[in-house]
Scaffold this active site. Sequence first.
Site, PDB file in Angstrom:
ATOM      1  N   TYR A   1       0.833  -1.200   0.000  1.00 36.12           N
ATOM      2  CA  TYR A   1       0.000   0.000   0.000  1.00 36.12           C
ATOM      3  C   TYR A   1       0.873   1.258   0.000  1.00 36.12           C
ATOM      4  CZ  TYR A   1      -3.810   3.160   1.354  1.00 36.12           C
ATOM      5  OH  TYR A   1      -4.731   4.187   1.389  1.00 36.12           O
TER       6      TYR A   1
ATOM      7  N   LYS B   1       1.055   4.171  -2.908  1.00 33.35           N
ATOM      8  CA  LYS B   1       0.726   5.568  -2.623  1.00 33.35           C
ATOM      9  C   LYS B   1       1.929   6.484  -2.855  1.00 33.35           C
ATOM     10  CE  LYS B   1      -3.578   4.940  -1.743  1.00 33.35           C
ATOM     11  NZ  LYS B   1      -4.592   5.460  -2.692  1.00 33.35           N
TER      12      LYS B   1
END
Length: 248
Positions: free
Chosen positions: A156, A160
Amino acid sequence: MGLLDGKTALITGAARGIGKAIALKLASEGANIAFTDLNIDENAQATESEILALGVKAKGYASNAANFDETHKVVEEIHKEFGSIDILVNNAGITKDGLMLRMTEQQWDAVLTVNLKSAFNFIHACAPIMMRQRGGSIINMSSVVGVSGNAGQCNYSASKAGMIGLAKSTAKEFGSRGIRANCIAPGFIITEMTAQLSEEVRNEWAKTIPLRRGGTPEDVANVALFLASDMSSYVSGQVIHCCGGMNM
């Protein structure tokens, strides 16, 4: 007169949560809203109805944001239906957390594909439209963990962080055509997902935030409105943290 009268915003993953809040905020300032989600289920239909109630045009589209061909097809449909695409919010995302040495290849690939490739897909499809219009605002939803990292979220966090690099590179490539690209990096935002955490966990998390509270989807939506509107006409290639100061 709204800040976005006559403009069309395309928001991915907007059936609920932060995406929905952004859609409603932009619509409240006069933007027509096209949004995508994997399925147009009851939640998506309810979101569409809420947006329509604000007196603007709105339509939800079933589309797999991670699929390049599907993305180009749905963007073509949206452009034909709405006549322009002035704002793109790349919000679609998932989590599949796990410590690095326990993380499977599938967990890594799924998160990078949905979170990062989807943004590439939509920018690739929307940029030619914005270039012909000689203007547009691209907003990538990043995260504080895309800046600082987080144990148990290497996939993740990487996705990002990639959203930041993508926005900055896009800003440099398309700036001469009047297209801006920026990122929002939310911190601990109270959504359906975080609401499932125990009160104890949420309170402990709040102690790490200078403002001593979690954010709301509306907090993030307010930043999106700024970046979508002409209020930010000289802002491009930037990352705006919406985290109550937790990333200082």
